[in-house]
Design a protein around this motif. Structure first.
Motif, PDB file in Angstrom:
ATOM      1  N   ALA A  72       0.680  -1.276   0.065  1.00  0.00           N
ATOM      2  CA  ALA A  72       0.013   0.199  -0.060  1.00  0.00           C
ATOM      3  C   ALA A  72       0.818   1.308   0.059  1.00  0.00           C
ATOM      4  O   ALA A  72       0.541   2.223  -0.641  1.00  0.00           O
ATOM      5  CB  ALA A  72      -0.937  -0.142   1.297  1.00  0.00           C
ATOM      6  N   THR A  73       1.996   1.266   0.716  1.00  0.00           N
ATOM      7  CA  THR A  73       2.754   2.287   0.828  1.00  0.00           C
ATOM      8  C   THR A  73       3.537   2.513  -0.607  1.00  0.00           C
ATOM      9  O   THR A  73       3.499   3.834  -1.088  1.00  0.00           O
ATOM     10  CB  THR A  73       3.926   2.002   1.872  1.00  0.00           C
ATOM     11  N   ARG A  74       3.825   1.522  -1.155  1.00  0.00           N
ATOM     12  CA  ARG A  74       4.236   1.737  -2.693  1.00  0.00           C
ATOM     13  C   ARG A  74       3.253   2.100  -3.595  1.00  0.00           C
ATOM     14  O   ARG A  74       3.901   2.916  -4.400  1.00  0.00           O
ATOM     15  CB  ARG A  74       5.003   0.485  -3.099  1.00  0.00           C
ATOM     16  N   ILE A  75       2.151   1.773  -3.352  1.00  0.00           N
ATOM     17  CA  ILE A  75       1.009   1.878  -4.553  1.00  0.00           C
ATOM     18  C   ILE A  75       0.887   3.749  -4.206  1.00  0.00           C
ATOM     19  O   ILE A  75       0.784   4.422  -5.209  1.00  0.00           O
ATOM     20  CB  ILE A  75      -0.158   1.664  -4.192  1.00  0.00           C
ATOM     21  N   VAL A  76       0.668   3.948  -3.063  1.00  0.00           N
ATOM     22  CA  VAL A  76       0.404   5.645  -2.799  1.00  0.00           C
ATOM     23  C   VAL A  76       1.707   6.428  -3.393  1.00  0.00           C
ATOM     24  O   VAL A  76       1.293   7.605  -3.871  1.00  0.00           O
ATOM     25  CB  VAL A  76       0.298   6.053  -1.265  1.00  0.00           C
ATOM     26  N   ALA A  77       2.738   6.023  -3.314  1.00  0.00           N
ATOM     27  CA  ALA A  77       4.119   6.863  -3.806  1.00  0.00           C
ATOM     28  C   ALA A  77       3.991   6.755  -5.308  1.00  0.00           C
ATOM     29  O   ALA A  77       4.980   7.500  -5.954  1.00  0.00           O
ATOM     30  CB  ALA A  77       5.311   6.313  -3.170  1.00  0.00           C
TER      31      ALA A  77
END
Length: 184
Positions: A72-77
């Protein structure tokens, strides 16, 4: 909460294996053909059931939770992108409308993704809490645009109603049998 969701999905798939076992068996048999057949098995069939069973044990839920958080952190970035999907997705008028609606997107790339390639898969047997055994046998078949596709679709109906159902269901006492052509 993740553990509860996994348990709920596991229950749903186990119930589906009992009520729609013939479809799930066909998905499993077709998994080696690649493309939609492989995804169908992995995301909604016995492949998913096996994954859920393994994930619901021990510390696997905590490990999955950590991996999902990192994902999720990678997707948001990631930078935003536009996906144009559908039968007319590659027509210039559709692409021009997408570009004008989203000027920050300099260009829309050509299709980037294709389904998994066919692979050789061994025979598969999975046990569930069902009183019925389901079996399926699948062969590669011509796609929708092939001249043999309509004949195979008609032949599958004749095979089901003229041979398989009368012999296997009516004479043999099994729950049923059918042949089907999936041109996809």
């Amino acid at each position: 909460r993740l553990g509860e969701l996994i348990d709920q999905e596991l229950q749903r798939l186990q119930e589906r294996a009992q009520s729609s076992g013939h479809r799930i068996a066909a998905q499993a048999a077709a998994r080696g053909l690649g493309g939609a057949a492989a995804f169908s098995h992995r995301l909604g069939g016995l492949g998913r059931l096996r994954w859920l069973q393994g994930t619901s044990e021990g510390d696997r839920i905590a490990e999955l939770s950590t991996r999902l958080g990192a994902f999720a952190t990678r997707i948001v970035a990631l930078p935003r992108a536009v996906a144009v999907l559908g039968d007319a997705a590659e027509r210039e008028i559709v692409l021009a409308a997408a570009r004008s609606a989203h000027p920050q997107v300099a260009s829309l790339p050509a299709p980037l993704w294709r389904g998994p390639a066919p692979e050789t898969t061994p025979d598969l047997a999975i046990t569930t809490a069902s009183t019925v055994s389901y079996h399926a046998w699948v062969w590669p078949a011509p796609t929708l645009g092939h001249p043999d596709a309509p004949a195979l679709t008609v032949a599958s109906h004749y095979l089901t109603h003229g041979f398989l159902h009368p012999r296997i269901r009516e004479q043999g006492g099994a729950y049923g049998a059918y042949a089907q052509h999936h041109p996809g």
